[in-house]
Scaffold this active site. Sequence first.
Site, PDB file in Angstrom:
ATOM      1  N   GLU A 142     -26.922  21.490  34.381  1.00  0.00           N
ATOM      2  CA  GLU A 142     -27.871  22.527  34.805  1.00  0.00           C
ATOM      3  C   GLU A 142     -28.123  23.567  33.714  1.00  0.00           C
ATOM      4  O   GLU A 142     -27.710  24.726  33.822  1.00  0.00           O
ATOM      5  CB  GLU A 142     -27.383  23.209  36.079  1.00  0.00           C
ATOM      6  CG  GLU A 142     -27.427  22.303  37.284  1.00  0.00           C
ATOM      7  CD  GLU A 142     -27.233  23.038  38.609  1.00  0.00           C
ATOM      8  OE1 GLU A 142     -26.689  24.148  38.604  1.00  0.00           O
ATOM      9  OE2 GLU A 142     -27.639  22.485  39.638  1.00  0.00           O
ATOM     10  N   GLU A 313     -27.361  15.898  42.616  1.00  0.00           N
ATOM     11  CA  GLU A 313     -26.467  16.599  43.545  1.00  0.00           C
ATOM     12  C   GLU A 313     -27.270  16.904  44.813  1.00  0.00           C
ATOM     13  O   GLU A 313     -28.326  17.516  44.738  1.00  0.00           O
ATOM     14  CB  GLU A 313     -25.997  17.935  42.946  1.00  0.00           C
ATOM     15  CG  GLU A 313     -25.190  17.787  41.673  1.00  0.00           C
ATOM     16  CD  GLU A 313     -24.766  19.146  41.097  1.00  0.00           C
ATOM     17  OE1 GLU A 313     -24.912  20.176  41.775  1.00  0.00           O
ATOM     18  OE2 GLU A 313     -24.308  19.166  39.945  1.00  0.00           O
TER      19      GLU A 313
HETATM   20  C1  GAL Z   1     -24.798  23.178  41.224  1.00  0.00           C
HETATM   21  C2  GAL Z   1     -23.846  22.804  40.111  1.00  0.00           C
HETATM   22  C3  GAL Z   1     -22.565  22.211  40.644  1.00  0.00           C
HETATM   23  C4  GAL Z   1     -22.048  23.042  41.773  1.00  0.00           C
HETATM   24  C5  GAL Z   1     -23.100  23.116  42.848  1.00  0.00           C
HETATM   25  C6  GAL Z   1     -22.666  23.883  44.073  1.00  0.00           C
HETATM   26  O1  GAL Z   1     -25.662  24.171  40.822  1.00  0.00           O
HETATM   27  O2  GAL Z   1     -24.425  21.893  39.226  1.00  0.00           O
HETATM   28  O3  GAL Z   1     -21.615  22.149  39.608  1.00  0.00           O
HETATM   29  O4  GAL Z   1     -21.736  24.305  41.310  1.00  0.00           O
HETATM   30  O5  GAL Z   1     -24.222  23.764  42.327  1.00  0.00           O
HETATM   31  O6  GAL Z   1     -23.666  23.917  45.040  1.00  0.00           O
END
Ligand code: GAL
Length: 695
Positions: A142, A313
Site C-alpha cells: 500500500e 485484501e
Molecule cells: C491494509 C493493510 C494491511 C492491514 C489492513 C487492515 O490497509 O495493507 O496490512 O493493515 O489494512 O485492515
Amino acid sequence: MKTGVCYYPEHWPEERWARDAAQMREMGLSVIRIGEFAWSRLETRDGSLHLDWLQRAIDTLHAEGLSVVLGTPTATPPRWMLDKYPDMLAVDADGRIRDFGSRRHYCFSHEAYLAECRRIVEILAKRFGEHPAIIAWQTDNEYGCHSTSISYSEHALAAFRRWCETRYGDIDSLNTAWGNVFWSMEYDSFEQIGLPVGNVTESNPSHQLAFWRFSSDQIVRFNRAQCDIIREHSPGRDVVHNFMGNFVEFDHHDVSKDLDVATWDNYPLGFLTRDNGDAGDQERYLRTGHPDGSAFHHDLYRGCCNGRWWVMEQQPGPVNWAPYNPAPVAGMVRLWGWEAFAHGAELMSYFRWRQAPFAQEHTHTGLLLSNGDTDVAAREVAELNRELADVASFSVDDLRRNDNPDVEPGQTAATDSSVTNSTERVLSALPVHSKIAIIFSYAGNAIQDIQLPGGSTYSPLGFCQRVHSACRQWGANVDILSPDASLDGYSLILVCSSTEDDPDLVARLQSAHQQQGCVIALFPGTGSRSGEYRIPDALPPGHYAQLLPVQIIRSESVPSQEVLTATGSNGRSRHCSQWREEVRSSIEPRMRFADDWGFHYEQHGVHYINAIPDSPSLIAMMGELLQDAGIAGRDLGPWLRTQRIGPYRLAFNFGPRPVELDKELGSTLDFHHDTPLLVGSRTLDQAQVAVWVAE
Ligand code: GAL
C-alpha cells in the site's frame, strides 16, 4: 476466480503451519500472500539473513497445493536500519519526523534506503524466484498508506530540485510556467526552490502540482526498481502491488505501467464510515457498504493493467481503523466475493487468515479467531468457493434461456461437467464488456484537489464516484479508463476528472465521436487548467472546445445546501449545487437557472454539463445519456445492482428488504420470467446474490 488469504507464518508457532495450510485448502482457498512485513525476521541484523524459515513456510503451503504471492518487506524496515540511516525517515508538513514504531517509516527519496530495498529484494528473488509455489510477487505494501506518499525531508527537497531542473531546464522557464512573477515569487536558481509547505498563506498551486507530480514519480521509481529485479530472477511470475480505496495521492496508472496485475485492498465498511461524509449513506449502508463503493474501485483497477486485477485484501468482519467498525450483515462476505467475480477479478484474497492477539490490529477480524477457531467469514468463504466451483461446471450453452427444458424457472440447473467455464491458467478471469467509459485522470483530480473549485464540501473523486454510481443504477457495466487508454468500442464516454487540458485526449475523443458515433459528456472543470496550472489562453475548456463550441467565462461555488434549479422550456427541471459555470456559446442551453445562466449544452451528441447535479438529477440525466447512446438500462433504485460478465449476469441486493427480480428487472438486463437461476432465488433477500446465464 480463485480465492486466497493473507497469512503471517511469522506470527504463529511453526508446528501450526501445516494445519493452517490444510485448513486453507479445505476452505477452497488456493493463493496465499505472505512475507510483506517480515523483514525483521528475514534479516535480524544488518547482513544477518534467516531465509530458511520462509523456505519452510512456502514449502508447507506448497505441500498442500497452495500457490504463494510473496511480498517484498520494504514497507517495514527493521529497527537496525535506522541506526544505519537515521535520516531515512519521512518528514510531515509540520516538520515532524515520522518515526519508527509502526510501519511505512521511510522517505521515497532516500537513496541509501532504496539501495537497501534493492538488496533485500534481490536476495529474496534469487532465493525464491523459481520456487514452484510462487506465482506472483507483491511490491512493498500500500504505497502512500498513512499519508506517506509525500515527505518534506531534506532528501525529498534535494530530489525535487533535480526533478524541476529536468522538467523545466532553466529557472526562467520554471518561473514562467509557475507564474512566479505573481507576489514576487521568482527564483534565481533551482537551489532556492523550497517545498510547498509552511508558507505564510497557500503555496502557489503550480508549485503544489509540480510537487504532487514529483512525489508520484518517486513512487513510480521506487516500485520500478523492485519490479526490474524480480523480473530478472523470477521469470514468468506476475508482479503486483496492492492499491487502496478512495486514494488518489499518486498516479496509479503510472505505477501500473510496471505491474502485471493491479490489486487493491477492499474494506467496504471501513471506507463507508471513514470516507463517506453523507449521514444518510452512513446509516443506510452501515453493514453492507455503499452498493457502488467496491464496484467503483473494481472498475477503476480493472482499467490499470489491461483488465487484469485482484482483490488482495478483503474485509472479513469488523476492522480496527475506521471511526466505527461494524460487523457486515450475514451473507455480505459471500456477496462481496461474487461481486468481485462479476467485475472480473482473477483473485479474491481475504485479510487475514487468523486474528492477531497482539499489536495494532488485534481487534481486526480474520477468517479464524485469534484462538484458531473459525469465524463467520470462513463459513461464507467456503460457501462461495463451493458455488463458484458449481457455476464453473455448468454448461453455459445448455443453460441459455429456453434451451434447457429440464430447468424450471427459479431452479438451479443440474451440473454438467462436460463444459466448463472455469479458469484455465492459475489465474485468469472472464471478460467484462462495457459500453460506458469514465475517463479518470489522477493528475486532473489533483488539479481540482489543490484549489477546490466546488467549495469545501466538493470532492472531485466523490463526484466521479457519483457519476459511476448513476450509471450503475441503470444496470450498466462501466469501465474506468486512464486518459491515454483506447476508446474503441464505447458508446458513451464520460469525462469527469480531466481538468488538465489534454490535446491528445481531445483528439482521440474527437475521432471516437466521428468514427463510432459515441455520445460524450464533459463535466465541470474539464480542460480548465494547463499541465502547469494555468487557465488556457482561449479560456476553459481549452482544447475541449473543439468538441463543442463552449467557453467558460465564470465559475462559482456555493454551499451544498444551496440548491440551484435549472428549468427547461418543456417544464422539466434539474437541481444542482456546490459548483456552477457560466457558459458562453452559440448553442442554446437545454435549461436555464433563475438568473438566466444556461445549463446543459449539447451539440451532435457531445454534452457539456456545467454544474454539479444532485443525485436524482444526475441519475435522470444519466438515463437520458444511456438512451441517446443506445444502451439498454432500467432504474434499479438505490439497493439493487447488476453486472454482466462473460456469459453470466449477476444481481446483488444491498438493501434491507427483499427484492422481487421479476418485478424489478421486468424483461430487461438479460432477465425474463423463465430465466433459470444458477445461484440464488427470484426473491432476493438482503445481501443475497443471483446468477444466471445472460443472452
Ligand atoms: C491494509 C493493510 C494491511 C492491514 C489492513 C487492515 O490497509 O495493507 O496490512 O493493515 O489494512 O485492515
